[in-house]
Design an enzyme around this catalytic site. Structure first.
Site, PDB file in Angstrom:
ATOM      1  N   GLN A 189     -17.832  -7.610  15.613  1.00 59.35           N
ATOM      2  CA  GLN A 189     -16.553  -8.053  15.052  1.00 59.35           C
ATOM      3  C   GLN A 189     -16.416  -7.531  13.620  1.00 59.35           C
ATOM      4  OE1 GLN A 189     -14.198  -9.657  16.655  1.00 59.35           O
ATOM      5  NE2 GLN A 189     -15.207 -10.480  18.468  1.00 59.35           N
ATOM      6  N   CYS A 222       0.205   5.533   7.371  1.00 57.68           N
ATOM      7  CA  CYS A 222      -1.044   5.144   8.030  1.00 57.68           C
ATOM      8  C   CYS A 222      -0.739   4.307   9.266  1.00 57.68           C
ATOM      9  CB  CYS A 222      -1.917   4.379   7.032  1.00 57.68           C
ATOM     10  SG  CYS A 222      -3.174   3.350   7.783  1.00 57.68           S
ATOM     11  N   ASP A 281     -14.888 -12.555  26.784  1.00 59.58           N
ATOM     12  CA  ASP A 281     -14.337 -11.943  25.563  1.00 59.58           C
ATOM     13  C   ASP A 281     -14.046 -10.472  25.860  1.00 59.58           C
ATOM     14  OD1 ASP A 281     -13.637 -11.275  23.004  1.00 59.58           O
ATOM     15  OD2 ASP A 281     -15.612 -11.628  22.121  1.00 59.58           O
ATOM     16  N   CYS A 287       0.840  -1.198   0.000  1.00 62.01           N
ATOM     17  CA  CYS A 287       0.000   0.000   0.000  1.00 62.01           C
ATOM     18  C   CYS A 287       0.878   1.251   0.000  1.00 62.01           C
ATOM     19  CB  CYS A 287      -0.870  -0.046   1.255  1.00 62.01           C
ATOM     20  SG  CYS A 287      -1.770   1.459   1.557  1.00 62.01           S
ATOM     21  N   CYS A 334      -1.603  -1.209   8.896  1.00 62.84           N
ATOM     22  CA  CYS A 334      -1.237  -2.572   8.479  1.00 62.84           C
ATOM     23  C   CYS A 334       0.260  -2.764   8.711  1.00 62.84           C
ATOM     24  CB  CYS A 334      -1.555  -2.778   7.006  1.00 62.84           C
ATOM     25  SG  CYS A 334      -3.306  -2.757   6.653  1.00 62.84           S
ATOM     26  N   CYS A 365      -8.265 -10.732  22.263  1.00 55.26           N
ATOM     27  CA  CYS A 365      -7.663 -10.033  21.123  1.00 55.26           C
ATOM     28  C   CYS A 365      -6.275  -9.498  21.492  1.00 55.26           C
ATOM     29  CB  CYS A 365      -8.579  -8.914  20.635  1.00 55.26           C
ATOM     30  SG  CYS A 365      -8.981  -7.729  21.914  1.00 55.26           S
ATOM     31  N   CYS A 370      -8.576   1.163   0.335  1.00 58.65           N
ATOM     32  CA  CYS A 370      -7.675   0.484   1.263  1.00 58.65           C
ATOM     33  C   CYS A 370      -7.804  -1.012   1.042  1.00 58.65           C
ATOM     34  CB  CYS A 370      -8.083   0.884   2.683  1.00 58.65           C
ATOM     35  SG  CYS A 370      -7.493  -0.221   3.953  1.00 58.65           S
TER      36      CYS A 370
END
Ligand code: SAH
Length: 406
Positions: free
Chosen positions: A232, A31, A331, A25, A34, A358, A108
């Protein structure tokens, strides 16, 4: 172009990456969203597997991470920030990592493509409606953010326009114009956020068109999603994650199940559909609880109740009342759970605990606490790649007490 062939077979990561060009990208560095773009997808999976092992190996067996067949455009929720450059041009995009400078992007690799097109469409309409961008320093201007959520299974699309003030000049004409351009939009909401805050959404909402929410389908259950409810962001992998969690719970039909940090009730509702005798959910966000109650009804479930509140407080009260759940799903957000929660969990002593995390760092902290204070041990740890190209690692952990049959 990067092409991937990556499947899971017999519990092994099978990946044959055909890298025809490293199509990184153009704003990858600026950014910062990622972090793993410089790696091929199989390399990313290996990196995440290593990360899971580094934090969690000492607690139990780590299964091979489950990756995606197509790790692109998986995000069903897309946000954009806006600003006006010195020459008067409106820019939309993402915040540069760690700052509030907007990096202009029109598309994106991980976001839903229709959502990206809608954001560009709104930006292009802005001048003809004399819509200005909100300036966080002067606290003047109109449009602060746009949020688009899409139900991949239902194709319902929600556009949320976050404005600094409640006034919305030419509101009806704007709604008409954007709907003409994007007939796929099923609801439009104005959210008002006048605060000096990093949060995208404010408290007040006006529904400008449609129902004010969208629906999606996961594991055969239907879910309603409001602008502010947590849902999610990768529905393909969410089905993998939830199926693993439900499989680990090994429900036989008469269990009492707690779904803690339940969001809009997804895990509890799927558990109720898959044989749980009774389900109780707890969640801090009031909008999400409201959605959870509607969702339970929409799925024809009568054996499920939801409470709004802190999961730790709820667990403490439940332990004091001598509640004896058979299965506890937990969670929590990235910060992990709390000692109050874990102490109460130990006291209630459910047969099975399924921890969906997570953040391997806080997961390791909580597992260490349970290991020191109780007889709960991790039996299986399944990493799932919920966020390709980013460095986030999601895992499902099956826990039971030492000596108990698994
Ligand atoms: N299980 C849900 C949500 C997981 S995200 C799903 O899979 O969609 C974590 C959730 O925990 C969010 O909905 C957040 O609002 C909620 N939360 C955060 N802190 C909490 C707390 N102290 N008590 C209860 N819920 C909390």
């Amino acid at each position: 172009m990067i092409e991937y062939i990556c499947t899971i077979s017999g519990g092994k990561i099978m990946s044959k990456a055909v890298i025809t060009n490293k199509n990184i990208c153009p704003v990858y560095k600026k950014c910062g969203g990622c972090q793993l773009q410089n790696m091929s997808y199989p390399e990313q999976l290996k990196y995440k597997q290593n990360k899971a092992e580094r934090y969690l190996k000492r607690f139990g067996k780590i299964l091979p991470i489950i990756g995606m067949d197509n790790p692109y455009h998986y995000r069903n929720k897309v946000q954009a920030a806006f600003y006006t450059s010195r020459n008067g041009k409106i820019i939309s995009g993402v915040y540069q990592s760690g700052s509030h400078n907007v990096v202009g992007i029109d598309s994106c690799q991980i976001e839903d493509e229709l959502a990206d097109k809608i954001i560009v469409g709104v930006r292009k309409l802005m001048p003809s409606f004399k819509m200005t961008t909100y300036n966080e320093d002067t606290r003047r201007g109109f449009l602060r953010h746009i949020l688009v959520k899409r139900g991949f299974a239902t194709n319902q699309v929600m556009l949320v326009l976050v404005t600094g003030k409640p006034m919305f000049p030419s509101k009806n004409n704007f709604v008409k114009a954007i709907r003409e351009k994007f007939p796929e939009i099923t609801t439009i909401v104005q959210n008002i956020n006048p605060y000096q805050t990093n949060l995208v959404l404010g408290d007040r909402e006006n529904v400008l068109y449609g129902k004010g929410y969208i629906e999606d389908i996961l594991c055969g259950c239907r879910f309603r999603i409001s602008p502010k409810s947590f849902y999610q962001i990768n529905p393909v992998q969410t089905e993998v994650l939830y199926s693993t969690a439900i499989k680990y719970a090994d429900l036989k039909g008469d269990e009492t199940v707690l779904d803690t940090y339940c969001g809009i009730g997804t895990i509890g509702i799927i558990a109720a559909k898959n044989g749980a005798g009774k389900v109780i959910g707890v969640e801090l966000n009031g909008d999400a609880v409201r959605d959870a109650i509607v969702n339970a009804k929409a799925n024809g479930l009568k054996n499920i109740r939801f409470y709004k509140g802190d999961a730790g407080d709820f667990m403490r009260a439940a332990a004091q009342e001598d509640e004896k759940p058979d299965v506890v799903f937990m969670d929590p957000p990235r910060a992990g759970s709390s000692e109050v929660f874990l102490d109460s969990l130990i006291k209630m002593s459910p047969k099975t605990v399924v921890y969906v995390s997570c953040n391997p760092e806080t997961l390791a902290r909580d597992l260490r606490y349970l290991e020191q204070k109780s007889r709960y041990r991790a039996r299986k740890i399944q990493p799932v790649d919920m966020f390709p190209h980013t460095n986030h690692v999601e895992s499902v952990v099956l826990m039971s007490r030492v000596g108990s049959r698994q």
